[in-house]
Design a protein around this motif. Sequence first.
Motif, short mmCIF file in Angstrom:
data_model
loop_
_atom_site.label_atom_id
_atom_site.label_comp_id
_atom_site.label_asym_id
_atom_site.label_seq_id
_atom_site.Cartn_x
_atom_site.Cartn_y
_atom_site.Cartn_z
N LEU A 1 9.26 3.34 -7.74
CA LEU A 1 9.19 2.92 -6.35
C LEU A 1 7.73 2.68 -5.96
O LEU A 1 6.82 3.33 -6.47
CB LEU A 1 9.80 3.99 -5.43
N VAL B 1 4.56 2.70 -3.33
CA VAL B 1 4.02 3.46 -2.20
C VAL B 1 2.84 2.68 -1.65
O VAL B 1 1.85 2.49 -2.35
CB VAL B 1 3.55 4.87 -2.62
N THR C 1 9.30 5.60 1.41
CA THR C 1 9.44 5.82 -0.03
C THR C 1 9.97 7.22 -0.31
O THR C 1 10.77 7.42 -1.23
CB THR C 1 8.09 5.60 -0.74
N TYR D 1 5.71 6.72 -9.60
CA TYR D 1 4.92 6.04 -8.57
C TYR D 1 3.50 5.84 -9.10
O TYR D 1 2.96 6.70 -9.79
CB TYR D 1 4.78 6.86 -7.29
#
Length: 732
Positions: free
Chosen positions: A88, A90, A100, A116
């Motif tokens: 994901l 950020v 997030t 991340y």
Amino acid sequence: MRLSDNGQKVFEARYAQKNENGEIIETFEQAVFRLSRTAASVEDEENKVWEEKFSSVIGDLLFIPSTPIWANIGKPDRPWQPGACFVLAVEDSLDSMYQTLKETAAVFKSGGGVGYNFSTIRPKGALVQSTKGKASGVVELIKLYDASSNMVMQGGVRRGASMGILNVDHPEIIDFIKAKMDGSLTNFNISVGITDAFMEALENGEEWPLVFNGDTYESVSAIELWQLISNAAHACGDPGIIFIDRLQQYNPVPGNPLDCTNPCGEQPLSPGESCLLGSINLAKMINPDGQANFDLLASTVGTAIRFLDNLIDAAQYPLPLIEESTKATRKVGLGLTGLHDALIMAGLAYDSAEGREFAGQLTQYIQQQAHETSRELAKEKGCFPAWEESIFYPDDTRRNAACITIAPTGSVTAMAGCEGYGMEPIFAVAYTKNTNVAGDFEVFSPLFLDECKKHGVTEEVLAEVARQGTCQNVSGIPEDVARIFKGAQDIDNTDHILMQAEVQKYVENAVSKTINLPSTATPEVIEECYLMAYRLGLKGITVFRDGCKKGTVTVGKDKKEENTGSLNRGEILPRPISAHGITQRLDTGCGKIYLTVNYQPDSGKILETFITTGSDGGCLVYTEATSRLISLAIRGGIGVDKVIEQLTGTHSCPSYMLARGKGKGVSAGKSCASAIARKLAQLKKELDVQCNGGSQVLDDKKEDSLICEICGQELNRLEGCYVCNNCGFSKC
């Protein structure tokens, strides 16, 4: 379709369907058909044919899907979410950070782990224009995410696991490197994103600028920064290294940047992408004559790729973005387990050139067959939607942007009945196993015992192997046997890396592997490992020095028995006149219970316990009886460690497991008894430190993270994760 005893334990604890009371209502065979039926349901025709083919390779343990597939797919009470790996994005805004975090919780709940890259986050102390305040920075944000992981179970099976990457030129890189040295961030693996430019600066002994948004905050010595990374890894096992430019160099869809991986580092993904995993059981691919059965391997790989690809369409995704991104590239991660088993069956040493060559041949063949299957699926069903933006366009039609990943395989290896996890060597030919009924006893590698039987090795020699925990340099062990049966700690770190490099040649994604180092290894050895990994073309590397974290099974005999005093049989010490006490709350399947431990302040010796229930439920009679018996045992001269063993060995409590399955925040363990045992163990260690070694208090989360959530045994480090040698549970 029959599992080993350990495999059955893992299946029942983690994967079998359960009713509302937490009772198992599914056999392994039924689970196999559950997965196969779901995967075959997306076929346009011949659904029954494919269901049977999928059932055959899974039921015969030729191919073993990953944990989220077993735990989720086809169950009426779970989202059909098969992905294990997620990344994901950020961004540098409060809204993005918390959005997030919310998305992460949805992924954890469905059974996935998240990676991340935090390099977009402004460093600590930087000006925040909107508020004119100062930024909290990267490490504080990671602490927030880490704390949130404790609140959400991955698919009701384990705490959320994350990977945090920070590029080596970020101004907060020094604090990031040191972030886990105090024992915190227990739900995060962290890695430094190393660039080719940094490696050039390191080679030339240059200063290295730390930059954010084009502004240089300071310059540091590249050599000193490199040494800091190695020193931190030497102290606590983190950070690892990700060669960030190499991820992008081999990116199948270059327009979708790759700067991050999943928690164990084996799956580079673009933000929003996910990947589902499964492993070929190489132990099943070796004929009795030691030769590889390439026909069986080819058919298994072909069926496995189709199975994984089908689940992309059958899946229910935690977020719309993830569904869109995943279906755009249709990445799958077919890997392997039991590599060392296969080498042993072929008579090859893990740390030999011949062993590496054989491992490379097997991996190359798996990759070739996987790519050919992906081409056939593209002709039948169409290429992945982003194909025209990929490196394969226009000549090479593919159904999947990537096919091969060497992932951690803790639980699925136990299901498969292999001794070597993934591509790791066996942990040891002998180690000590703690049981609550028979006490401690030595466990031997079954493959090793079979070979010793063929060579007529005596019981006396085996006893010496058990004492040392290795068959190396043990008189009476034939040279050929010793050559093949080397555990992880018997193999030189350079041979670990050479094996990883050989396998990486045929893996378009990456490889999860731990480079095991002895406790005597220096930071300079770790630096050499990192340099060797870079020069050999690895995408990342994780080292683990024995003893840098508490926990791991005992290899060889080096145990100190607790002195329980000199009481006569049947003699019971009187209750203490006065004592100090500690009270701790435990959250169970029925409600809260409170454990009070009384101890001697001068020695830290535990004297007795009191257990009471909270106002929200629980069995008062049970807890009172348990408390009295614990106190009686201690005053009767039975060591606290033995009491803990007995409590840990109790069966799972349906209420406890049901609460955990629903995501409730219950204390670690599988029953009230085992939760009490864990807390006793933690308090005993804290008291030992407080009363005998200064004022330091051990961190509860750090200790708990090294204990198996299923059977309560200690975990050892493999494949970038912690794995239980007793039941196969893994924690990344």
